[in-house]
Scaffold this active site. Sequence first.
Site, PDB file in Angstrom:
ATOM      1  N   HIS A 125      48.443  35.024  29.836  1.00 23.93           N
ATOM      2  CA  HIS A 125      48.254  34.283  31.079  1.00 23.93           C
ATOM      3  C   HIS A 125      46.857  33.669  31.193  1.00 23.93           C
ATOM      4  O   HIS A 125      46.591  32.895  32.109  1.00 23.93           O
ATOM      5  CB  HIS A 125      48.590  35.162  32.290  1.00 23.93           C
ATOM      6  CG  HIS A 125      47.551  36.147  32.656  1.00 23.93           C
ATOM      7  ND1 HIS A 125      47.663  37.500  32.421  1.00 23.93           N
ATOM      8  CD2 HIS A 125      46.353  36.004  33.253  1.00 23.93           C
ATOM      9  CE1 HIS A 125      46.593  38.123  32.872  1.00 23.93           C
ATOM     10  NE2 HIS A 125      45.785  37.233  33.372  1.00 23.93           N
ATOM     11  N   ASP A 170      52.618  39.581  27.567  1.00 24.14           N
ATOM     12  CA  ASP A 170      51.341  39.011  28.012  1.00 24.14           C
ATOM     13  C   ASP A 170      50.221  39.289  27.003  1.00 24.14           C
ATOM     14  O   ASP A 170      49.321  40.083  27.260  1.00 24.14           O
ATOM     15  CB  ASP A 170      50.988  39.577  29.393  1.00 24.14           C
ATOM     16  CG  ASP A 170      49.892  38.786  30.082  1.00 24.14           C
ATOM     17  OD1 ASP A 170      49.522  37.705  29.579  1.00 24.14           O
ATOM     18  OD2 ASP A 170      49.400  39.250  31.129  1.00 24.14           O
ATOM     19  N   GLN A 189      39.927  41.085  39.454  1.00 24.58           N
ATOM     20  CA  GLN A 189      39.821  39.676  39.086  1.00 24.58           C
ATOM     21  C   GLN A 189      38.743  39.465  38.049  1.00 24.58           C
ATOM     22  O   GLN A 189      37.630  39.932  38.201  1.00 24.58           O
ATOM     23  CB  GLN A 189      39.483  38.793  40.298  1.00 24.58           C
ATOM     24  CG  GLN A 189      40.538  38.766  41.362  1.00 24.58           C
ATOM     25  CD  GLN A 189      40.135  39.576  42.551  1.00 24.58           C
ATOM     26  OE1 GLN A 189      39.206  40.376  42.473  1.00 24.58           O
ATOM     27  NE2 GLN A 189      40.822  39.392  43.647  1.00 24.58           N
ATOM     28  N   GLY A 190      39.079  38.705  37.016  1.00 29.49           N
ATOM     29  CA  GLY A 190      38.102  38.396  35.984  1.00 29.49           C
ATOM     30  C   GLY A 190      38.175  39.316  34.793  1.00 29.49           C
ATOM     31  O   GLY A 190      37.466  39.122  33.813  1.00 29.49           O
ATOM     32  N   ASP A 191      39.049  40.319  34.826  1.00 27.59           N
ATOM     33  CA  ASP A 191      39.154  41.241  33.702  1.00 27.59           C
ATOM     34  C   ASP A 191      40.456  41.084  32.934  1.00 27.59           C
ATOM     35  O   ASP A 191      40.708  41.813  31.980  1.00 27.59           O
ATOM     36  CB  ASP A 191      38.998  42.681  34.174  1.00 27.59           C
ATOM     37  CG  ASP A 191      37.573  42.962  34.569  1.00 27.59           C
ATOM     38  OD1 ASP A 191      36.667  42.467  33.894  1.00 27.59           O
ATOM     39  OD2 ASP A 191      37.349  43.649  35.567  1.00 27.59           O
ATOM     40  N   SER A 192      41.278  40.167  33.342  1.00 30.17           N
ATOM     41  CA  SER A 192      42.507  39.902  32.609  1.00 30.17           C
ATOM     42  C   SER A 192      42.191  39.699  31.141  1.00 30.17           C
ATOM     43  O   SER A 192      41.205  39.054  30.786  1.00 30.17           O
ATOM     44  CB  SER A 192      43.193  38.643  33.136  1.00 30.17           C
ATOM     45  OG  SER A 192      43.789  38.888  34.371  1.00 30.17           O
TER      46      SER A 192
END
Length: 265
Positions: free
Chosen positions: A77, A122, A209-212
């Site tokens: 993603h 993913d 948020q930001g660690d995907s």
Amino acid sequence: MNRWRSLTGRMAATLVAITAGSLVLTAPATAAPIPDTAPSVVGGTRAAQGEFPFMVRLSMGCGGALYSPRLVLTAAHCVNRTGTNTSITATLGAVDLQASSRIQVKSNYVYRAPGYNGSGKDWALIRLATPVTSQATLPIATSTTYDSGTFNIAGWGAAREGGAQQRYLLKATVPFVTDASCSASYPGDLVAAEEICAGYASGGTDTCQGDSGGPMFRRDASNAWIQVGIVSWGDGCARPNAPGVYTQVSTFASSIASAAASLGG
């Protein structure tokens, strides 16, 4: 549900110093349309320089791990499609993203998991224009042997839900959550055969948020680091009874290895 934990398309957030005692990891973004972004590491502490040399920060607002000197394993993603891509900058070798010693390398190709449609599968590989040989790589789990127990998470994502991205790498530990328990938290959403969950029932520690795309990892029988998950999604960050959901690396180990071989890595 604030499903993804990436910041693709949301790069206006400024880098800030880590709030003491807070570590949050974020979730990924889909190809099109780009979903709402989610976590960094919440409830964590600052990592020491060199503690996790395989950690990678990607310029689209995601994390990753150095799979080989030329390849970064991240979340599907976080990227748009398979093909030539020279727009991504990978930062490695420093817990401080502004450190003069940091290594920065451009991408030249992206491979996104075939059949990825926003649910399961993913994972993706980013090929670097030049190899990084000064940093350790992170082997991936090839069986479910290590898919339980206590896991490590790390990232530069938000340290609280809705917070800003971090300048310094944060780390935390989270316990395994069974498929049955995780499915109860996310009825109809968990792809149990392809995803693995971790977190505390009381919340407080999570990716954000930001660690995907960043790794979830633990020690193997030889006391070496091994990757068991990829930060994918979750309901907000560190909420009670809302564990983080990660791509189960062991499910895709052979496909990742085949893709890596096709990319020369």
